[in-house]
Design a protein around this motif. Structure first.
Motif, PDB file in Angstrom:
ATOM      1  N   PRO A   1      -1.127   3.799 -51.454  1.00 28.03           N
ATOM      2  CA  PRO A   1      -0.491   2.583 -51.969  1.00 28.03           C
ATOM      3  C   PRO A   1       0.971   2.826 -52.330  1.00 28.03           C
ATOM      4  CG  PRO A   1      -1.833   3.599 -53.662  1.00 28.03           C
ATOM      5  CD  PRO A   1      -2.032   4.415 -52.418  1.00 28.03           C
ATOM      6  N   PHE A   2       1.772   1.785 -52.138  1.00 29.96           N
ATOM      7  CA  PHE A   2       3.157   1.792 -52.585  1.00 29.96           C
ATOM      8  C   PHE A   2       3.209   1.090 -53.942  1.00 29.96           C
ATOM      9  CE2 PHE A   2       3.133   2.055 -48.001  1.00 29.96           C
ATOM     10  CZ  PHE A   2       4.068   3.038 -47.730  1.00 29.96           C
ATOM     11  N   ALA A   3       4.371   1.034 -54.558  1.00 26.27           N
ATOM     12  CA  ALA A   3       4.510   0.409 -55.875  1.00 26.27           C
ATOM     13  C   ALA A   3       4.070  -1.058 -55.823  1.00 26.27           C
ATOM     14  CB  ALA A   3       5.945   0.514 -56.361  1.00 26.27           C
ATOM     15  N   PRO A   4       3.380  -1.519 -56.875  1.00 21.94           N
ATOM     16  CA  PRO A   4       2.865  -2.886 -56.865  1.00 21.94           C
ATOM     17  C   PRO A   4       3.866  -3.912 -57.397  1.00 21.94           C
ATOM     18  CG  PRO A   4       2.157  -1.804 -58.854  1.00 21.94           C
ATOM     19  CD  PRO A   4       2.928  -0.774 -58.058  1.00 21.94           C
ATOM     20  N   LEU A   5       3.582  -5.158 -57.046  1.00 21.65           N
ATOM     21  CA  LEU A   5       4.174  -6.300 -57.726  1.00 21.65           C
ATOM     22  C   LEU A   5       3.097  -6.816 -58.669  1.00 21.65           C
ATOM     23  CD1 LEU A   5       5.758  -8.152 -54.680  1.00 21.65           C
ATOM     24  CD2 LEU A   5       6.959  -6.827 -56.435  1.00 21.65           C
TER      25      LEU A   5
ATOM     26  N   LEU B   1      -4.474 -11.230 -64.769  1.00 24.30           N
ATOM     27  CA  LEU B   1      -3.598 -10.151 -64.328  1.00 24.30           C
ATOM     28  C   LEU B   1      -3.761  -9.979 -62.816  1.00 24.30           C
ATOM     29  CD1 LEU B   1      -1.676  -7.802 -64.905  1.00 24.30           C
ATOM     30  CD2 LEU B   1      -3.676  -6.441 -65.579  1.00 24.30           C
ATOM     31  N   CYS B   2      -2.642 -10.154 -62.092  1.00 34.39           N
ATOM     32  CA  CYS B   2      -2.656 -10.112 -60.624  1.00 34.39           C
ATOM     33  C   CYS B   2      -1.738  -8.994 -60.133  1.00 34.39           C
ATOM     34  CB  CYS B   2      -2.147 -11.433 -60.050  1.00 34.39           C
ATOM     35  SG  CYS B   2      -3.057 -12.893 -60.589  1.00 34.39           S
ATOM     36  N   ALA B   3      -2.080  -8.431 -58.981  1.00 36.45           N
ATOM     37  CA  ALA B   3      -1.254  -7.390 -58.375  1.00 36.45           C
ATOM     38  C   ALA B   3      -1.210  -7.598 -56.871  1.00 36.45           C
ATOM     39  CB  ALA B   3      -1.809  -6.004 -58.684  1.00 36.45           C
ATOM     40  N   ARG B   4      -0.097  -7.207 -56.287  1.00 39.31           N
ATOM     41  CA  ARG B   4       0.034  -7.127 -54.832  1.00 39.31           C
ATOM     42  C   ARG B   4       0.481  -5.710 -54.500  1.00 39.31           C
ATOM     43  NH1 ARG B   4       2.901 -11.346 -50.953  1.00 39.31           N
ATOM     44  NH2 ARG B   4       0.749 -12.077 -50.907  1.00 39.31           N
ATOM     45  N   TRP B   5      -0.304  -5.068 -53.659  1.00 40.62           N
ATOM     46  CA  TRP B   5      -0.027  -3.705 -53.233  1.00 40.62           C
ATOM     47  C   TRP B   5       0.170  -3.676 -51.719  1.00 40.62           C
ATOM     48  CZ3 TRP B   5       0.034   0.559 -56.505  1.00 40.62           C
ATOM     49  CH2 TRP B   5      -0.493   0.376 -57.783  1.00 40.62           C
ATOM     50  N   THR B   6       1.222  -3.028 -51.260  1.00 43.20           N
ATOM     51  CA  THR B   6       1.343  -2.678 -49.849  1.00 43.20           C
ATOM     52  C   THR B   6       0.715  -1.293 -49.717  1.00 43.20           C
ATOM     53  OG1 THR B   6       3.364  -3.944 -49.615  1.00 43.20           O
ATOM     54  CG2 THR B   6       2.938  -2.254 -47.946  1.00 43.20           C
ATOM     55  N   VAL B   7      -0.147  -1.126 -48.711  1.00 45.68           N
ATOM     56  CA  VAL B   7      -0.838   0.155 -48.528  1.00 45.68           C
ATOM     57  C   VAL B   7      -0.742   0.605 -47.078  1.00 45.68           C
ATOM     58  CG1 VAL B   7      -2.481  -0.228 -50.406  1.00 45.68           C
ATOM     59  CG2 VAL B   7      -3.088  -0.897 -48.097  1.00 45.68           C
ATOM     60  N   ARG B   8      -0.742   1.894 -46.916  1.00 47.62           N
ATOM     61  CA  ARG B   8      -0.814   2.524 -45.594  1.00 47.62           C
ATOM     62  C   ARG B   8      -2.105   3.327 -45.572  1.00 47.62           C
ATOM     63  NH1 ARG B   8       2.590   7.574 -43.655  1.00 47.62           N
ATOM     64  NH2 ARG B   8       1.906   7.643 -41.489  1.00 47.62           N
ATOM     65  N   GLU B   9      -2.858   3.178 -44.515  1.00 51.23           N
ATOM     66  CA  GLU B   9      -4.083   3.952 -44.358  1.00 51.23           C
ATOM     67  C   GLU B   9      -4.051   4.665 -43.023  1.00 51.23           C
ATOM     68  OE1 GLU B   9      -7.705   1.965 -46.822  1.00 51.23           O
ATOM     69  OE2 GLU B   9      -7.528   1.372 -44.730  1.00 51.23           O
ATOM     70  N   GLN B  10      -4.527   5.898 -43.055  1.00 48.24           N
ATOM     71  CA  GLN B  10      -4.810   6.638 -41.838  1.00 48.24           C
ATOM     72  C   GLN B  10      -6.288   6.985 -41.902  1.00 48.24           C
ATOM     73  OE1 GLN B  10      -1.843   9.787 -41.944  1.00 48.24           O
ATOM     74  NE2 GLN B  10      -0.590   8.636 -40.511  1.00 48.24           N
ATOM     75  N   LEU B  11      -7.012   6.540 -40.883  1.00 46.47           N
ATOM     76  CA  LEU B  11      -8.453   6.721 -40.840  1.00 46.47           C
ATOM     77  C   LEU B  11      -8.797   7.589 -39.634  1.00 46.47           C
ATOM     78  CD1 LEU B  11      -8.003   3.198 -41.140  1.00 46.47           C
ATOM     79  CD2 LEU B  11      -9.972   3.857 -42.491  1.00 46.47           C
ATOM     80  N   VAL B  12      -9.565   8.640 -39.863  1.00 52.81           N
ATOM     81  CA  VAL B  12      -9.987   9.525 -38.783  1.00 52.81           C
ATOM     82  C   VAL B  12     -11.506   9.506 -38.735  1.00 52.81           C
ATOM     83  CG1 VAL B  12      -9.915  11.857 -37.847  1.00 52.81           C
ATOM     84  CG2 VAL B  12      -7.966  10.980 -39.165  1.00 52.81           C
ATOM     85  N   LYS B  13     -12.052   9.061 -37.607  1.00 51.17           N
ATOM     86  CA  LYS B  13     -13.496   8.991 -37.440  1.00 51.17           C
ATOM     87  C   LYS B  13     -14.077  10.373 -37.174  1.00 51.17           C
ATOM     88  CE  LYS B  13     -13.179   4.354 -35.519  1.00 51.17           C
ATOM     89  NZ  LYS B  13     -13.325   3.556 -34.300  1.00 51.17           N
ATOM     90  N   GLN B  14     -15.376  10.482 -37.285  1.00 49.62           N
ATOM     91  CA  GLN B  14     -16.051  11.752 -37.049  1.00 49.62           C
ATOM     92  C   GLN B  14     -15.809  12.264 -35.635  1.00 49.62           C
ATOM     93  OE1 GLN B  14     -17.316  13.705 -39.217  1.00 49.62           O
ATOM     94  NE2 GLN B  14     -17.564  12.336 -40.946  1.00 49.62           N
ATOM     95  N   ASP B  15     -15.593  11.376 -34.661  1.00 51.64           N
ATOM     96  CA  ASP B  15     -15.342  11.799 -33.278  1.00 51.64           C
ATOM     97  C   ASP B  15     -13.890  12.221 -33.046  1.00 51.64           C
ATOM     98  OD1 ASP B  15     -13.893   9.424 -33.128  1.00 51.64           O
ATOM     99  OD2 ASP B  15     -15.238   8.462 -31.696  1.00 51.64           O
ATOM    100  N   GLY B  16     -13.044  12.162 -34.098  1.00 51.19           N
ATOM    101  CA  GLY B  16     -11.660  12.602 -33.995  1.00 51.19           C
ATOM    102  C   GLY B  16     -10.667  11.500 -33.687  1.00 51.19           C
ATOM    103  N   GLU B  17     -11.149  10.337 -33.263  1.00 51.63           N
ATOM    104  CA  GLU B  17     -10.245   9.223 -33.012  1.00 51.63           C
ATOM    105  C   GLU B  17      -9.824   8.616 -34.353  1.00 51.63           C
ATOM    106  OE1 GLU B  17      -8.956   8.238 -30.006  1.00 51.63           O
ATOM    107  OE2 GLU B  17      -9.957  10.070 -29.329  1.00 51.63           O
ATOM    108  N   GLY B  18      -8.664   7.991 -34.343  1.00 49.99           N
ATOM    109  CA  GLY B  18      -8.208   7.433 -35.604  1.00 49.99           C
ATOM    110  C   GLY B  18      -7.298   6.246 -35.419  1.00 49.99           C
ATOM    111  N   GLU B  19      -6.932   5.653 -36.548  1.00 50.93           N
ATOM    112  CA  GLU B  19      -5.974   4.561 -36.537  1.00 50.93           C
ATOM    113  C   GLU B  19      -5.195   4.563 -37.838  1.00 50.93           C
ATOM    114  OE1 GLU B  19      -7.425   0.543 -36.193  1.00 50.93           O
ATOM    115  OE2 GLU B  19      -8.907   0.842 -37.744  1.00 50.93           O
ATOM    116  N   GLU B  20      -4.042   3.945 -37.749  1.00 52.50           N
ATOM    117  CA  GLU B  20      -3.178   3.786 -38.909  1.00 52.50           C
ATOM    118  C   GLU B  20      -3.001   2.291 -39.160  1.00 52.50           C
ATOM    119  OE1 GLU B  20       0.821   5.892 -40.142  1.00 52.50           O
ATOM    120  OE2 GLU B  20       1.143   4.543 -38.448  1.00 52.50           O
ATOM    121  N   LEU B  21      -3.063   1.908 -40.424  1.00 57.54           N
ATOM    122  CA  LEU B  21      -2.898   0.513 -40.827  1.00 57.54           C
ATOM    123  C   LEU B  21      -1.801   0.412 -41.872  1.00 57.54           C
ATOM    124  CD1 LEU B  21      -6.624  -0.396 -41.643  1.00 57.54           C
ATOM    125  CD2 LEU B  21      -5.415  -0.856 -39.509  1.00 57.54           C
TER     126      LEU B  21
END
Length: 151
Positions: free
Chosen positions: A75-79, A87-107
């Protein structure tokens, strides 16, 4: 609750720290402890209705996570704001996901959250995730290291 206080900001940040750390450790109990008992989680998956209730949210998360070798949730800094007493928050997040088979994606995405105190602790009442960017990762893009464990 009408004005955002430094204590509120710290509590939201600490909550997200617990959430992200539990993801990195694949710790369903610690991750589940961040949600209100009647929470709602909306994900951008075709045909998937919002998940409602902590038990349903944790059970769904727990059934999916064994498919991954690692999930890096950054996560990056929230608003933050207080709106109509919530109480409300907005977070920008980056995810890197690696599956058991080694393939992955970034969000890259945005979480819009509401919070509520339950059992003396700030928790997520609602989380709504919107993906802004997605790309495939190939197995040569990363090396997976061991997590140091609970803090």
């Amino acid at each position: 609750m009408t004005d955002l206080t430094p204590e509120m900001a710290l509590a939201v940040t600490q909550l997200y720290g617990q959430y992200a750390d539990a993801i990195h450790r694949l710790d369903a109990e610690a991750w589940g402890d961040t949600w209100c008992s009647d929470a709602k989680w909306e994900l951008p998956l075709d045909g998937m209705p919002p998940l409602e209730g902590r038990d349903t949210i944790v059970a769904t998360w727990s059934s999916v996570m064994p498919g991954f070798k690692v999930v890096q949730h950054m996560p990056f800094a929230p608003l933050l704001k207080v709106e109509n007493g919530v109480l409300c928050a907005r977070w920008t997040v980056r995810e890197q996901l690696v599956k058991q088979d080694g393939e992955g994606e970034e969000l890259l995405g945005i979480y819009d959250d509401t919070h509520r105190e339950e059992d003396g602790k700030l928790r997520y009442q609602t989380r709504r995730f919107k993906v802004l960017y997605r790309r495939a990762l190939t197995p040569t893009d990363f090396e997976i290291m061991e997590h140091p464990g609970p803090f």
